[in-house]
Design a protein around this motif. Structure first.
Motif, PDB file in Angstrom:
ATOM      1  N   ASP A  70       1.639  12.085  90.297  1.00  0.00           N
ATOM      2  CA  ASP A  70       2.637  11.274  90.080  1.00  0.00           C
ATOM      3  C   ASP A  70       3.355  11.335  91.483  1.00  0.00           C
ATOM      4  OD1 ASP A  70       2.566  10.267  87.405  1.00  0.00           O
ATOM      5  OD2 ASP A  70       2.988  12.246  86.718  1.00  0.00           O
ATOM      6  N   ILE A  71       3.452  10.163  92.257  1.00  0.00           N
ATOM      7  CA  ILE A  71       4.094  10.317  93.721  1.00  0.00           C
ATOM      8  C   ILE A  71       5.310   9.054  93.448  1.00  0.00           C
ATOM      9  CG2 ILE A  71       2.246  11.112  94.735  1.00  0.00           C
ATOM     10  CD1 ILE A  71       1.978   8.139  95.959  1.00  0.00           C
ATOM     11  N   GLU A  72       6.242   9.160  94.499  1.00  0.00           N
ATOM     12  CA  GLU A  72       7.200   8.258  94.725  1.00  0.00           C
ATOM     13  C   GLU A  72       6.802   7.439  95.681  1.00  0.00           C
ATOM     14  OE1 GLU A  72      12.033   8.340  95.542  1.00  0.00           O
ATOM     15  OE2 GLU A  72      11.157   9.401  93.925  1.00  0.00           O
ATOM     16  N   ARG A  73       6.946   6.255  95.619  1.00  0.00           N
ATOM     17  CA  ARG A  73       6.503   5.001  96.709  1.00  0.00           C
ATOM     18  C   ARG A  73       7.480   3.963  96.573  1.00  0.00           C
ATOM     19  NH1 ARG A  73       1.623   4.237  98.350  1.00  0.00           N
ATOM     20  NH2 ARG A  73       2.431   3.733 100.372  1.00  0.00           N
ATOM     21  N   HIS A  74       8.330   3.746  97.725  1.00  0.00           N
ATOM     22  CA  HIS A  74       9.553   2.715  97.942  1.00  0.00           C
ATOM     23  C   HIS A  74      10.396   2.827  96.820  1.00  0.00           C
ATOM     24  CE1 HIS A  74       6.879   0.935 100.915  1.00  0.00           C
ATOM     25  NE2 HIS A  74       5.866   0.892 100.006  1.00  0.00           N
ATOM     26  N   GLY A  75      10.742   4.071  96.466  1.00  0.00           N
ATOM     27  CA  GLY A  75      11.916   4.351  95.461  1.00  0.00           C
ATOM     28  C   GLY A  75      11.348   4.212  93.970  1.00  0.00           C
ATOM     29  N   ARG A  76      10.317   3.974  93.801  1.00  0.00           N
ATOM     30  CA  ARG A  76       9.687   4.124  92.340  1.00  0.00           C
ATOM     31  C   ARG A  76       8.249   5.154  92.378  1.00  0.00           C
ATOM     32  NH1 ARG A  76       5.477   0.719  90.918  1.00  0.00           N
ATOM     33  NH2 ARG A  76       4.232  -0.449  92.557  1.00  0.00           N
ATOM     34  N   LYS A  77       8.364   5.731  91.008  1.00  0.00           N
ATOM     35  CA  LYS A  77       7.381   6.703  90.560  1.00  0.00           C
ATOM     36  C   LYS A  77       5.912   5.923  90.359  1.00  0.00           C
ATOM     37  CE  LYS A  77       9.705  10.848  89.421  1.00  0.00           C
ATOM     38  NZ  LYS A  77       9.574  11.937  88.835  1.00  0.00           N
ATOM     39  N   VAL A  78       4.720   6.300  90.967  1.00  0.00           N
ATOM     40  CA  VAL A  78       3.804   5.801  90.828  1.00  0.00           C
ATOM     41  C   VAL A  78       2.504   6.852  90.410  1.00  0.00           C
ATOM     42  CG1 VAL A  78       1.667   4.650  91.687  1.00  0.00           C
ATOM     43  CG2 VAL A  78       4.104   3.877  92.589  1.00  0.00           C
ATOM     44  N   ARG A  79       1.757   6.413  89.365  1.00  0.00           N
ATOM     45  CA  ARG A  79       0.762   7.467  89.022  1.00  0.00           C
ATOM     46  C   ARG A  79      -0.532   6.992  89.604  1.00  0.00           C
ATOM     47  NH1 ARG A  79       0.211  10.494  83.134  1.00  0.00           N
ATOM     48  NH2 ARG A  79       1.734  11.700  84.349  1.00  0.00           N
ATOM     49  N   LEU A  80      -0.962   8.102  90.032  1.00  0.00           N
ATOM     50  CA  LEU A  80      -2.485   7.849  90.858  1.00  0.00           C
ATOM     51  C   LEU A  80      -3.502   8.515  90.028  1.00  0.00           C
ATOM     52  CD1 LEU A  80      -1.369   8.259  94.742  1.00  0.00           C
ATOM     53  CD2 LEU A  80      -1.795   6.203  93.384  1.00  0.00           C
ATOM     54  N   SER A  81      -4.734   8.014  90.006  1.00  0.00           N
ATOM     55  CA  SER A  81      -5.931   8.824  89.698  1.00  0.00           C
ATOM     56  C   SER A  81      -6.390   9.255  90.656  1.00  0.00           C
ATOM     57  CB  SER A  81      -6.630   7.657  88.697  1.00  0.00           C
ATOM     58  OG  SER A  81      -8.188   8.410  88.407  1.00  0.00           O
ATOM     59  N   VAL A  82      -6.574  10.641  90.574  1.00  0.00           N
ATOM     60  CA  VAL A  82      -7.225  11.279  91.840  1.00  0.00           C
ATOM     61  C   VAL A  82      -8.375  12.093  91.005  1.00  0.00           C
ATOM     62  CG1 VAL A  82      -7.049  13.028  93.539  1.00  0.00           C
ATOM     63  CG2 VAL A  82      -5.145  11.488  92.876  1.00  0.00           C
ATOM     64  N   HIS A  83      -9.597  11.870  92.020  1.00  0.00           N
ATOM     65  CA  HIS A  83     -10.731  12.384  91.511  1.00  0.00           C
ATOM     66  C   HIS A  83     -11.180  13.499  92.591  1.00  0.00           C
ATOM     67  CE1 HIS A  83     -12.681   9.122  88.845  1.00  0.00           C
ATOM     68  NE2 HIS A  83     -11.443   9.570  88.521  1.00  0.00           N
ATOM     69  N   VAL A 214       1.372  10.547 103.138  1.00  0.00           N
ATOM     70  CA  VAL A 214       1.100  11.367 103.804  1.00  0.00           C
ATOM     71  C   VAL A 214       1.649  12.894 103.117  1.00  0.00           C
ATOM     72  CG1 VAL A 214       3.178  11.427 105.240  1.00  0.00           C
ATOM     73  CG2 VAL A 214       1.224  12.829 106.062  1.00  0.00           C
ATOM     74  N   ASP A 215       2.947  12.837 102.449  1.00  0.00           N
ATOM     75  CA  ASP A 215       3.542  13.759 101.784  1.00  0.00           C
ATOM     76  C   ASP A 215       2.486  14.266 100.534  1.00  0.00           C
ATOM     77  OD1 ASP A 215       5.604  13.561 103.375  1.00  0.00           O
ATOM     78  OD2 ASP A 215       6.929  12.406 102.067  1.00  0.00           O
ATOM     79  N   HIS A 216       1.818  13.236  99.898  1.00  0.00           N
ATOM     80  CA  HIS A 216       0.874  13.547  98.842  1.00  0.00           C
ATOM     81  C   HIS A 216      -0.010  14.441  99.436  1.00  0.00           C
ATOM     82  CE1 HIS A 216      -1.621  13.175  95.330  1.00  0.00           C
ATOM     83  NE2 HIS A 216      -2.330  12.198  95.881  1.00  0.00           N
ATOM     84  N   PHE A 217      -0.788  14.025 100.465  1.00  0.00           N
ATOM     85  CA  PHE A 217      -1.867  14.684 100.923  1.00  0.00           C
ATOM     86  C   PHE A 217      -1.716  15.969 101.136  1.00  0.00           C
ATOM     87  CE2 PHE A 217      -3.769  10.645 100.754  1.00  0.00           C
ATOM     88  CZ  PHE A 217      -5.193  10.928 100.604  1.00  0.00           C
ATOM     89  N   GLU A 218      -0.345  15.994 101.954  1.00  0.00           N
ATOM     90  CA  GLU A 218       0.103  17.511 102.713  1.00  0.00           C
ATOM     91  C   GLU A 218       0.364  18.270 101.610  1.00  0.00           C
ATOM     92  OE1 GLU A 218       0.317  18.373 105.607  1.00  0.00           O
ATOM     93  OE2 GLU A 218       0.609  16.728 107.007  1.00  0.00           O
ATOM     94  N   GLU A 219       0.910  18.043 100.381  1.00  0.00           N
ATOM     95  CA  GLU A 219       1.179  18.755  99.268  1.00  0.00           C
ATOM     96  C   GLU A 219      -0.012  19.118  98.649  1.00  0.00           C
ATOM     97  OE1 GLU A 219       3.855  18.830  95.374  1.00  0.00           O
ATOM     98  OE2 GLU A 219       2.733  16.775  95.778  1.00  0.00           O
TER      99      GLU A 219
END
Length: 294
Positions: A70-83, A214-219
């Motif tokens: 779950d990441i925040e993009r442009h002020g809203r939360k987005v759920r990403l499927s990550v394999h 980038v924040d998602h990848f850095e995390e």
């Protein structure tokens, strides 16, 4: 040059080749080393390894682990499927085994729900879907796609995903699974090497690099991610450059793979993207959960 393909699937998940046939096709394609990375299961490892030893090609055991972020993009939360591609994990690591079992159960529940939605408009049943799966195979949308092909509703898997199984279509059902950070931790705890599969595959050619997560990848990296699958047919050139810079900055493993699903599965062909010997050596040195056959 040694040809190394580190992302393939068999009938133990959503591929169309048995583990033995997959290895035989890899040998025919001129591969020197292949990894089997079925979704959320290790059930094809032994058969694949045995065939690889018989045919004299290298084998790397792996898993494609399903997760969500779950990441925040442009002020809203987005759920990403990550394999996550987990290379050389311990198949008997209890915590990982439990999570994989839960994910497989979730996949089945999701599949049933999709079929129920489809059945409101077409004469499909769950039993028809099971006919397209090996016993004990991990269930995913491709088995439903194969059923639709058999029914004559679509010419191939790709066409099924274009409409019936599209993520923004009328029959889509989301599913919950382990968080990406937890999955990375479990892979590392099991002695495995976590590499993110086909990252940024939806990035368009005009995307501003500043708009990439980038924040998602850095995390993920801070929590133990050790590599990125840069060279994959679904990762556009814009994203590849960005990912390569990220990998260089953090000294990550960089892989290239086919994501092969069988001769008549996805269009992906064995060896269409490959990994260097240097990067395979790094994976082997980092992985402590199980041994490759090289």
């Amino acid at each position: 040059m040694v040809k190394i393909d580190l992302h393939t699937h068999s009938t133990r998940s959503d591929g169309l080749d048995t583990p033995s046939d997959l290895i035989a096709n890899a040998a025919k394609a001129g591969l020197d080393v292949i990894a089997l990375t079925d979704h959320d299961t290790v059930s094809g490892w032994d058969e694949a390894r045995g065939k690889a030893i018989e045919l004299g090609i290298g084998f790397v055991p792996g898993i494609e682990v399903t997760s969500v972020s779950d990441i925040e993009r442009h002020g809203r939360k987005v759920r990403l499927s990550v394999h996550l591609l987990a290379y050389l994990p311990d198949p008997d690591h209890k915590a990982l085994e439990i999570v994989l079992g839960d994910t497989v159960a979730t996949r089945e529940a999701r599949g049933r729900a999709i079929v129920e939605k489809l059945a409101e408009q077409i004469p499909i049943t769950w039993e028809m879907v099971l006919d397209h799966l090996d016993k004990g195979a991990t269930i995913g949308r491709p088995a439903i796609a194969d059923t639709l092909v058999t029914m004559g509703l679509v010419p191939d898997r790709s066409a099924a995903f274009d409409y019936y199984l599209s993520t923004d279509g009328p029959f889509y059902v989301s599913h919950s699974t382990v968080s990406t950070l937890e999955a990375i931790g479990l892979i590392r705890a099991s002695g495995g090497v976590p590499v993110i599969a086909h990252p940024l595959k939806g990035v368009g050619p005009d995307t501003d690099p500043e708009d990439l997560p980038v924040d998602h990848f850095e995390e993920m990296i801070a929590n133990g991610l050790q590599g990125v699958e840069v060279y994959h047919r679904d990762v556009p050139e814009t994203a590849r450059k960005w990912l390569h810079e990220l990998a260089t900055k953090h000294d990550l493993v960089v892989t290239g793979s086919s994501d092969y699903h069988g001769v008549s599965g996805k269009p992906n062909q064995l060896g269409e993207n490959t990994t260097s010997q240097e990067m395979l050596d790094r994976i082997v040195s980092l992985g402590t959960g199980t041994k490759p056959s090289l």
